[in-house]
Design a protein around this motif. Structure first.
Motif, PDB file in Angstrom:
ATOM      1  N   LEU A  87       0.818  -1.218   0.000  1.00 50.00           N
ATOM      2  CA  LEU A  87       0.000   0.000   0.000  1.00 50.00           C
ATOM      3  C   LEU A  87       0.851   1.268   0.000  1.00 50.00           C
ATOM      4  CD1 LEU A  87      -2.633  -1.089   2.665  1.00 50.00           C
ATOM      5  CD2 LEU A  87      -2.643  -1.490   0.191  1.00 50.00           C
ATOM      6  N   GLY A  88       2.076   1.161   0.481  1.00 50.77           N
ATOM      7  CA  GLY A  88       2.989   2.298   0.509  1.00 50.77           C
ATOM      8  C   GLY A  88       4.401   1.810   0.293  1.00 50.77           C
ATOM      9  N   LEU A  89       5.261   2.706  -0.176  1.00 48.23           N
ATOM     10  CA  LEU A  89       6.625   2.307  -0.492  1.00 48.23           C
ATOM     11  C   LEU A  89       7.524   3.539  -0.453  1.00 48.23           C
ATOM     12  CD1 LEU A  89       8.481  -0.021  -1.492  1.00 48.23           C
ATOM     13  CD2 LEU A  89       7.878   0.643  -3.827  1.00 48.23           C
ATOM     14  N   THR A  90       8.703   3.392   0.131  1.00 48.69           N
ATOM     15  CA  THR A  90       9.694   4.469   0.155  1.00 48.69           C
ATOM     16  C   THR A  90      10.923   3.990  -0.602  1.00 48.69           C
ATOM     17  OG1 THR A  90       8.888   5.282   2.286  1.00 48.69           O
ATOM     18  CG2 THR A  90      11.100   5.958   1.625  1.00 48.69           C
ATOM     19  N   ARG A  91      11.270   4.722  -1.657  1.00 46.41           N
ATOM     20  CA  ARG A  91      12.348   4.267  -2.544  1.00 46.41           C
ATOM     21  C   ARG A  91      13.440   5.327  -2.696  1.00 46.41           C
ATOM     22  NH1 ARG A  91      10.764   1.544  -8.063  1.00 46.41           N
ATOM     23  NH2 ARG A  91      12.548   0.257  -7.535  1.00 46.41           N
ATOM     24  N   THR A  92      14.673   4.834  -2.707  1.00 41.35           N
ATOM     25  CA  THR A  92      15.818   5.687  -2.997  1.00 41.35           C
ATOM     26  C   THR A  92      17.001   4.791  -3.326  1.00 41.35           C
ATOM     27  OG1 THR A  92      17.159   7.542  -2.214  1.00 41.35           O
ATOM     28  CG2 THR A  92      16.675   5.805  -0.617  1.00 41.35           C
TER      29      THR A  92
ATOM     30  N   THR B 272       4.202  -8.233  12.017  1.00 39.27           N
ATOM     31  CA  THR B 272       3.274  -7.616  12.972  1.00 39.27           C
ATOM     32  C   THR B 272       2.782  -6.266  12.464  1.00 39.27           C
ATOM     33  OG1 THR B 272       4.387  -8.698  14.822  1.00 39.27           O
ATOM     34  CG2 THR B 272       3.014  -6.782  15.330  1.00 39.27           C
ATOM     35  N   GLU B 273       3.691  -5.485  11.885  1.00 40.70           N
ATOM     36  CA  GLU B 273       3.309  -4.175  11.358  1.00 40.70           C
ATOM     37  C   GLU B 273       2.389  -4.323  10.151  1.00 40.70           C
ATOM     38  OE1 GLU B 273       3.361   0.122  10.787  1.00 40.70           O
ATOM     39  OE2 GLU B 273       3.326  -1.349  12.417  1.00 40.70           O
ATOM     40  N   TYR B 274       2.671  -5.268   9.281  1.00 35.87           N
ATOM     41  CA  TYR B 274       1.795  -5.504   8.130  1.00 35.87           C
ATOM     42  C   TYR B 274       0.403  -5.923   8.581  1.00 35.87           C
ATOM     43  CZ  TYR B 274       5.224  -5.085   4.339  1.00 35.87           C
ATOM     44  OH  TYR B 274       6.127  -4.604   3.418  1.00 35.87           O
TER      45      TYR B 274
ATOM     46  N   ARG C 247      -1.009  -5.188  11.390  1.00 32.64           N
ATOM     47  CA  ARG C 247      -1.674  -4.025  11.986  1.00 32.64           C
ATOM     48  C   ARG C 247      -2.261  -3.118  10.915  1.00 32.64           C
ATOM     49  NH1 ARG C 247      -1.148   1.184  12.996  1.00 32.64           N
ATOM     50  NH2 ARG C 247       0.773   1.347  11.753  1.00 32.64           N
ATOM     51  N   LEU C 248      -1.458  -2.841   9.873  1.00 35.33           N
ATOM     52  CA  LEU C 248      -1.928  -1.943   8.820  1.00 35.33           C
ATOM     53  C   LEU C 248      -3.125  -2.509   8.062  1.00 35.33           C
ATOM     54  CD1 LEU C 248       1.452  -0.624   7.336  1.00 35.33           C
ATOM     55  CD2 LEU C 248      -0.266   0.690   8.592  1.00 35.33           C
ATOM     56  N   SER C 249      -3.171  -3.820   7.942  1.00 36.10           N
ATOM     57  CA  SER C 249      -4.288  -4.426   7.206  1.00 36.10           C
ATOM     58  C   SER C 249      -5.616  -4.293   7.942  1.00 36.10           C
ATOM     59  CB  SER C 249      -3.996  -5.906   6.945  1.00 36.10           C
ATOM     60  OG  SER C 249      -4.040  -6.663   8.147  1.00 36.10           O
ATOM     61  N   LYS C 250      -5.556  -3.949   9.240  1.00 32.86           N
ATOM     62  CA  LYS C 250      -6.785  -3.898  10.038  1.00 32.86           C
ATOM     63  C   LYS C 250      -7.127  -2.501  10.544  1.00 32.86           C
ATOM     64  CE  LYS C 250      -5.922  -8.612  11.635  1.00 32.86           C
ATOM     65  NZ  LYS C 250      -5.587  -9.478  12.811  1.00 32.86           N
ATOM     66  N   VAL C 251      -6.334  -1.504  10.175  1.00 34.55           N
ATOM     67  CA  VAL C 251      -6.579  -0.159  10.699  1.00 34.55           C
ATOM     68  C   VAL C 251      -7.858   0.436  10.112  1.00 34.55           C
ATOM     69  CG1 VAL C 251      -4.138   0.308  11.088  1.00 34.55           C
ATOM     70  CG2 VAL C 251      -5.171   0.918   8.885  1.00 34.55           C
TER      71      VAL C 251
END
Length: 230
Positions: free
Chosen positions: A70-75, A205-207, A209-213
């Motif tokens: 759902l989100g991504l930070t790229r560099t 765990t973070e994934y 959490r985000l799937s249920k927010v």
């Protein structure tokens, strides 16, 4: 790390005379200005809301069909090393010394923070995803000074106030070879360690959490987009 070539060169030079010659004295006195400087550079960052979650999934996990991003930070990390130095030649022209001046710059390509376009800016889920990606951004930015400190301790000590001796016409090439074969790979490896920190942020765990927010908004939206394409 191996310094065998330069080590043998220095030993061979030392064996040429039992006492310090006037040439050696000149090199060592002039080498007070030799050394390395270090800096980090910020290239900025921006938020991009134009990519779909399918696009982001392909960007992060090429060829993987299950799951979604759902989100991504790229560099990309970058290392720039400028090598310079004063050259002194012995009176007989048989030997020389170079007094290295090296400038190391560490930086990232402009950082792009993606949030899937399926989520409206300022919505509950958008804010949650963006907050997660801000952790990635902060991790990148916080890491640069730490790399600089480690590299300064290693590379700075190697060249500070030290002339490098060689046969006539060879010292600059030997210095560049040491940078290319030893220091550049070392610094790139240190820069690459940030990816372990990034992976730790994306824990299962973070994934979960985000799937249920936001009262299941993620699952609801992803499910509806999948149904609309079926």
């Amino acid at each position: 790390m191996r310094w065998a070539a330069l080590g043998l060169m220095l030993l061979a030079w030392s064996g040429l005379a039992s006492a310090r010659t006037s040439f050696e004295a000149s090199c060592e006195d002039a080498a007070r200005d030799a050394g390395a400087t270090f800096s980090t550079r910020e290239s900025g960052w921006r938020v991009d809301n134009t990519a779909s979650y399918r696009d982001l999934t392909r960007m992060k996990r090429p060829g993987v069909r299950n799951g979604y991003v759902l989100g991504l930070t790229r560099t990309e990390s970058r290392v720039a090393i400028q090598v310079d130095g004063t050259l002194l030649t012995s009176p007989d022209g048989a030997a020389e010394c170079v007094l290295p001046r090296i400038a190391v710059t560490l930086y990232y390509q402009p950082i792009v923070v993606y949030v899937s376009r399926e989520f409206e800016p300022d919505s509950c889920t958008y804010d949650e995803i963006l907050a997660h990606e801000m952790r990635h951004l902060k991790s990148y930015l916080d890491y640069l000074p730490k790399v600089e400190e480690r590299v300064r301790a290693r590379l700075g000590g190697r060249f500070a106030g030290k002339p490098l001796y060689a046969r006539a016409g060879e010292s600059r090439a030997l210095l560049q070879r040491e940078i290319d074969r030893n220091w550049m790979p070392y610094i790139k490896a240190e820069m690459g360690r940030v990816e372990k920190l990034q992976a730790a942020i994306d824990s299962p765990t973070e994934y979960a959490r985000l799937s249920k927010v936001c009262q299941g908004e993620v699952q609801s939206l992803i499910g509806s987009t999948r149904r609309s394409r079926s």
